[in-house]
Design an enzyme around this catalytic site. Structure first.
Site, PDB file in Angstrom:
ATOM      1  N   ASN A  67       0.829  -1.020  -0.048  1.00 61.12           N
ATOM      2  CA  ASN A  67       0.099  -0.103   0.056  1.00 61.12           C
ATOM      3  C   ASN A  67       1.017   1.281  -0.089  1.00 61.12           C
ATOM      4  O   ASN A  67       1.787   1.358   0.665  1.00 61.12           O
ATOM      5  CB  ASN A  67      -1.196   0.011   1.035  1.00 61.12           C
ATOM      6  N   SER A  68       0.369   2.257  -0.726  1.00 60.78           N
ATOM      7  CA  SER A  68       0.968   3.639  -0.674  1.00 60.78           C
ATOM      8  C   SER A  68      -0.078   4.632  -0.566  1.00 60.78           C
ATOM      9  O   SER A  68      -0.518   5.119  -1.274  1.00 60.78           O
ATOM     10  CB  SER A  68       1.846   3.805  -1.745  1.00 60.78           C
ATOM     11  N   ASN A 126       4.006   7.640  14.410  1.00 56.74           N
ATOM     12  CA  ASN A 126       4.595   7.078  13.112  1.00 56.74           C
ATOM     13  C   ASN A 126       5.755   7.794  12.681  1.00 56.74           C
ATOM     14  O   ASN A 126       5.784   8.793  12.324  1.00 56.74           O
ATOM     15  CB  ASN A 126       3.369   7.156  12.176  1.00 56.74           C
ATOM     16  N   CYS A 129       6.483   5.909   8.191  1.00 58.64           N
ATOM     17  CA  CYS A 129       5.905   5.763   6.933  1.00 58.64           C
ATOM     18  C   CYS A 129       6.806   5.713   5.793  1.00 58.64           C
ATOM     19  O   CYS A 129       7.532   6.666   5.541  1.00 58.64           O
ATOM     20  CB  CYS A 129       4.858   6.985   6.876  1.00 58.64           C
ATOM     21  N   ASN A 191       6.618  -1.621  11.458  1.00 58.15           N
ATOM     22  CA  ASN A 191       5.499  -0.900  10.234  1.00 58.15           C
ATOM     23  C   ASN A 191       6.159  -1.798   8.889  1.00 58.15           C
ATOM     24  O   ASN A 191       6.605  -2.885   8.939  1.00 58.15           O
ATOM     25  CB  ASN A 191       5.874   0.560   9.999  1.00 58.15           C
ATOM     26  N   THR A 192       5.624  -1.208   7.941  1.00 55.22           N
ATOM     27  CA  THR A 192       5.505  -1.988   6.713  1.00 55.22           C
ATOM     28  C   THR A 192       7.179  -2.111   6.154  1.00 55.22           C
ATOM     29  O   THR A 192       7.946  -1.241   6.319  1.00 55.22           O
ATOM     30  CB  THR A 192       4.710  -1.494   5.618  1.00 55.22           C
ATOM     31  N   GLY A 242       2.875  -7.294  12.488  1.00 55.48           N
ATOM     32  CA  GLY A 242       3.261  -7.605  11.206  1.00 55.48           C
ATOM     33  C   GLY A 242       2.935  -8.933  10.945  1.00 55.48           C
ATOM     34  O   GLY A 242       3.585 -10.314  11.397  1.00 55.48           O
ATOM     35  N   GLY A 243       1.688  -9.127   9.925  1.00 54.10           N
ATOM     36  CA  GLY A 243       1.241 -10.350   9.439  1.00 54.10           C
ATOM     37  C   GLY A 243       0.570 -11.448  10.530  1.00 54.10           C
ATOM     38  O   GLY A 243       0.533 -12.518  10.122  1.00 54.10           O
TER      39      GLY A 243
HETATM   40  C1  DHB Z   1       1.258   4.533   5.030  1.00 56.81           C
HETATM   41  C2  DHB Z   1       1.872   4.687   6.174  1.00 56.81           C
HETATM   42  C3  DHB Z   1       2.405   3.790   6.863  1.00 56.81           C
HETATM   43  O1  DHB Z   1       2.878   4.116   7.886  1.00 56.81           O
HETATM   44  C4  DHB Z   1       2.696   2.624   6.226  1.00 56.81           C
HETATM   45  O2  DHB Z   1       3.592   1.683   7.077  1.00 56.81           O
HETATM   46  C5  DHB Z   1       2.300   2.255   4.880  1.00 56.81           C
HETATM   47  C6  DHB Z   1       1.432   3.163   4.262  1.00 56.81           C
HETATM   48  C7  DHB Z   1       0.653   5.406   4.178  1.00 56.81           C
HETATM   49  O3  DHB Z   1      -0.220   6.229   4.582  1.00 56.81           O
HETATM   50  O4  DHB Z   1       1.078   5.572   2.995  1.00 56.81           O
END
Ligand code: DHB
Length: 303
Positions: A67-68, A126, A129, A191-192, A242-243
């Site tokens: 995702n973005s 956060n 991101c 986070n991702t 995470g998953g």
């Molecule tokens: C977004 C923010 C994040 O912290 C993340 O891990 C993935 C996506 C975002 O809003 O794009």
């Protein structure tokens, strides 16, 4: 359901839902009894409204998603007017996730939320991101900047202060120690991860911004490793994510050192999963004569 004490806060269960995957609580209220969720971490809010990134913003992957979103949100003033009232009504612990670019953004956003007087129990910050230049990642990759930001935010609140860490760093241990030194009550990890996908027919990247955050079961082993690395170097509690998709996963995270966990991507498949897993975890504790799942914290054994 067995409750968990975390700082001064009593969560109804050790399973919360992760930021960005549960909106502001009301979106699933027709499907799920949101009062039964251990806690809800709301989608990142910033000082000013953000449109977010252009579509496509999400793409499915094997055992996960990219995702973005670009931190799309209404901004903190509107959040206080339109999101906080419902969040104040429900009987679930609320943690507000905040994103920003500079220390002043984070501080102002947090101060506005403090002044709004909601009954949220804390903030998740956060600093990780991966999708926007201004998304706090410059903090998330520096132990010193993480410590300075945490120190400033600590001065503004006595509610829970949780720093959310990125796996996209050389040493997550250093960053976690920065958060601890700055006075954080806890860290959440991870986070991702940065990922990418390509449509071979169009040859186009699957996400408008080319790279996106990878989440879901595909990242669970990475998350577990990071939680365990953090556990070995800090004394503050850890929220693992995470998953996670099963009770076994939750137990693995606790054995690796987590105190609480969050469910993220799997909420899209089953909005009530946090409640179901909390019930299953109670059953596991009863069957194994544990007072609480916390009895297993960090008890992983090595060969
Ligand atoms: C977004 C923010 C994040 O912290 C993340 O891990 C993935 C996506 C975002 O809003 O794009």
């Amino acid at each position: 359901m067995s409750s968990v004490k975390f700082g001064n806060v009593e969560f109804a269960s050790p399973i919360l839902v992760a930021s960005g995957t549960y909106g502001y609580g009301h979106e699933t209220a027709s499907m799920v009894d949101v009062n039964k969720i251990g806690g809800i971490v709301t989608k990142s809010v910033t000082r000013h409204p953000r449109e977010g990134n252009p579509p496509p913003r999400i793409a499915e992957t094997a055992s996960g998603m990219l995702n973005s979103i670009g931190l799309a949100n209404v901004g903190v003033d509107e959040y206080c007017k339109t999101k906080l009232p419902y969040l104040n009504e429900i009987d679930t612990k609320i943690i507000i996730n905040i994103a920003g670019t500079a220390i002043e953004d984070y501080v102002e956003t947090l101060q506005i939320l403090e002044a709004a007087g909601g009954n949220h129990v804390g903030y998740e910050i956060n600093i990780s991101c991966p999708n926007v230049k201004e998304g706090g990642m410059s903090f998330g990759v520096s132990a010193q900047m993480t410590e300075s930001l945490t120190t400033e935010l600590r001065k503004c609140t006595s509610k829970l202060l949780v720093m959310k860490l990125s796996p996209n760093v050389t040493s997550i241990e250093d960053i976690a120690q920065g958060a601890e030194n700055g006075g954080a009550d806890a860290v959440s990890a991870i986070n991702t991860l940065v990922g990418m996908g390509i449509d071979i027919n169009t040859r186009k990247v699957k996400i408008h911004t080319t790279f996106g955050g990878l989440s879901g079961p595909a990242i669970k082993p990475v998350a577990l490793a990071n939680v365990h690395k953090i556990f070995k170097v800090v004394n503050i509690p850890i929220i693992g994510l995470g998953g996670i998709s099963s009770t076994e996963d939750v137990i693995e995270f606790v054995l690796a050192g987590a105190d609480l966990v969050q469910i993220g991507t799997l909420n899209y498949r089953e909005p009530g999963i946090a409640i179901r897993l909390a019930d299953e975890l109670d059953q596991y504790c009863q069957n194994n004569k544990l007072t609480s799942i916390h009895d297993l914290k960090g008890l992983v054994e090595y060969h």
